[in-house]
Write an enzyme that holds these catalytic residues in place. Sequence first.
Site, PDB file in Angstrom:
ATOM      1  N   ASP A  46      -4.627  11.269   6.075  1.00 52.52           N
ATOM      2  CA  ASP A  46      -3.487  10.956   6.082  1.00 52.52           C
ATOM      3  C   ASP A  46      -2.735  12.021   5.144  1.00 52.52           C
ATOM      4  O   ASP A  46      -1.666  12.225   5.353  1.00 52.52           O
ATOM      5  CB  ASP A  46      -3.251   9.604   5.172  1.00 52.52           C
ATOM      6  CG  ASP A  46      -1.720   9.117   5.197  1.00 52.52           C
ATOM      7  OD1 ASP A  46      -1.285   9.144   6.352  1.00 52.52           O
ATOM      8  OD2 ASP A  46      -1.380   8.713   4.293  1.00 52.52           O
TER       9      ASP A  46
ATOM     10  N   MET B 142       4.566   4.745   4.566  1.00 58.81           N
ATOM     11  CA  MET B 142       5.841   5.321   4.715  1.00 58.81           C
ATOM     12  C   MET B 142       5.858   6.804   5.020  1.00 58.81           C
ATOM     13  O   MET B 142       6.642   7.580   5.346  1.00 58.81           O
ATOM     14  CB  MET B 142       6.783   5.204   3.912  1.00 58.81           C
ATOM     15  CG  MET B 142       7.239   3.717   3.821  1.00 58.81           C
ATOM     16  SD  MET B 142       7.932   3.070   5.195  1.00 58.81           S
ATOM     17  CE  MET B 142       9.596   4.260   5.190  1.00 58.81           C
ATOM     18  N   ARG B 143       4.484   7.496   4.776  1.00 58.45           N
ATOM     19  CA  ARG B 143       4.264   8.722   5.097  1.00 58.45           C
ATOM     20  C   ARG B 143       4.581   9.547   6.245  1.00 58.45           C
ATOM     21  O   ARG B 143       5.217  10.355   6.363  1.00 58.45           O
ATOM     22  CB  ARG B 143       2.977   9.426   4.503  1.00 58.45           C
ATOM     23  CG  ARG B 143       2.603  10.773   4.376  1.00 58.45           C
ATOM     24  CD  ARG B 143       1.287  11.403   3.767  1.00 58.45           C
ATOM     25  NE  ARG B 143       1.412  11.062   2.104  1.00 58.45           N
ATOM     26  CZ  ARG B 143       0.540  10.232   1.688  1.00 58.45           C
ATOM     27  NH1 ARG B 143      -0.470   9.501   2.385  1.00 58.45           N
ATOM     28  NH2 ARG B 143       0.709  10.269   0.223  1.00 58.45           N
ATOM     29  N   ALA B 144       4.135   8.543   7.467  1.00 53.29           N
ATOM     30  CA  ALA B 144       4.530   9.113   8.799  1.00 53.29           C
ATOM     31  C   ALA B 144       5.693   9.358   8.951  1.00 53.29           C
ATOM     32  O   ALA B 144       6.168  10.314   9.418  1.00 53.29           O
ATOM     33  CB  ALA B 144       3.767   8.165   9.539  1.00 53.29           C
TER      34      ALA B 144
END
Length: 665
Positions: free
Chosen positions: A193, A274-276
């Site tokens: 990720d 929420m990193r995407a």
Amino acid sequence: MTTPFPFTAVVGQDDLRLALLLNAVSPAVGGVLVRGEKGTAKSTAVRALSALLPSLDVVSGCRFSCDPGSPDASCPDGPHEPGASRTRPARMVELPVGASEDRLVGALDIERALAEGVKAFEPGLLADAHRGILYVDEVNLLHDHLVDLLLDAAAMGASYVEREGVSVRHAARFLLVGTMNPEEGELRPQLLDRFGLTVEVAASREPDQRVEVVRRRLAYDDDPAGFAARWADEEAAVRARIVAARKLLPSVRLGDGALRQIAATCAAFEVDGMRADIVMARTATALAAWDGRTDVLAEDVRQAALLALPHRRRRNPFDAPGLDEDRLDQTLEEFAGEDDEDPDPGPDGPGGGGGEPTPDDGGPQGGDTAARPEAGEGGEPQTSGSGERSAVRAAEPFRTKVLSVPGIGEGAAGRRSRARTEHGRTTGARRPRGALTKLHLAATVQAAAPHQLARGRSGRGLVVRRDDLRQATREGREGNLVLFVVDASGSMAARERMSAVKGAVLSLLLDAYQRRDKVGLVTFRGATAEVALPPTSSVDAAAVRLESLPTGGRTPLAAGLLRAHDVLRVERLRDPARRALVVVVTDGRATGGTEPVALAGRAARLFAAEGVASVVVDCESGPVRLGLAGQLAGELGGAAVTLDELRADSIAGLVRDVQGDRRAA
């Protein structure tokens, strides 16, 4: 110094080149993970990128590459005087898979720290990579303790070195680029990720493109400097375009319509966290800047999704990366915003030009998944004329209890069995063999204390000599070789039973993935046994072989055990420190040949004589049970567990039972 292969001379691989260039424009995108088969120019393209990055202004004499405009207040070489600066090329630092912890984060001179109170710090690779590229080839083979350090540095933008109360901190912001061959195993989800973008690469199947690859490579090998000179103009043009895009990037407008499309896309594909969303937003703005535009288009959002989401939507290591592009287009169309109607088209027109140079059939995105074999009509597996039945689907995997190898090993770091390791809880102390890596402070002080008067100690400092230093001995966990020996004979061929068996093995494979094991697969049916998968770190490869496994014929149990014994013998020569756990999945029946049961017993006793840890998963079903799997477990010196017990708490004492049975034998 070796002349690198020019970035613009790489043939094809447009997605790979575009992902690298977007990170050069906006390092905040978060790096690139390049997945693909060997020999696809992964490393060549990454190494070539460093030559395109703009030069850096750094503080003169600073080993940590501080920016003269905003030097790090906590820099170990600070405080820095204003005005002292120099310009140097951006660095690409390679992290070897087998690097030590001190090589990565740096090392403190413990002897000077104890005796003089001086923080004598030697910077590591994280310091060298600050404001540059940190490249990890075969990143999926990186040891867990190094992965943990990378995760910390990537999350905080700094590296902390702690040694028995003495600490050093320095900035460590870098572009993380990794390459890997999925056949060798997958990455931990946390590190996966952390990569902003991912790209699947494969060699072209077009003869003309393959010819051009060979032609350029031979020309480069014959005269690297001359070949690079022929591509100098193209390299300069891309370098100038990167500089222009960096200047334009702060002016790019990410409208509410594009933001809604980004959020809707991430929600539609059910990515975690929420990193995407953040990575997609940064990638889309970098795409606009790369194309010379100040507005983000729907095409930018679509390309950002193809680069940022495939590795984030996987739910387990057996899911193939990739996106359903029809679903992606449908989502983008549904949430199209009005502020995307009239953007600045930029110098290349709507949509820009994507990668650089002109696309020429790059590798595919990893959206295709292998089709699973289906059962025949009526829900039953089809049967060929030879009595062989086609493969059936595995039942849903479940969480299994831990199966461990008894005793304490010294194998590769992992999460299964007890082992003496460099990382873990401290269990004692010893004199260091070679460089001191983990100081045992109490033992060191205890060794030095009796000699203080003789050494003339007069002040507060402790007089410590090399002979006083003690290395901490630690106990952690190791990864094992989990060798599955699976019965695929006719007695196992009932549809429901084989589906349950495959589900159980798939569950154990998932457990092996999480515990960083190597796995192998031996199957037996008919008259012979075969190595369906030699020992590998790629558990998803084992899952694919398991899924397509046909059944039928007699049960050559002895042949399966003997083949597994041969596999272990070879693996001991390759990796003598890695201990094995043999998991035999069978109902215990043995048929075919002369005295098959006695022959299987003799084969099983070979494992017991060599002390190989083993477990028999009893697949026998029905109201009448013969208990043959339990007898086999006794011959192996291990324990038997049913498919139902594999899920239950009663398996918690399995390893203790294995040890008890072995002592009793």
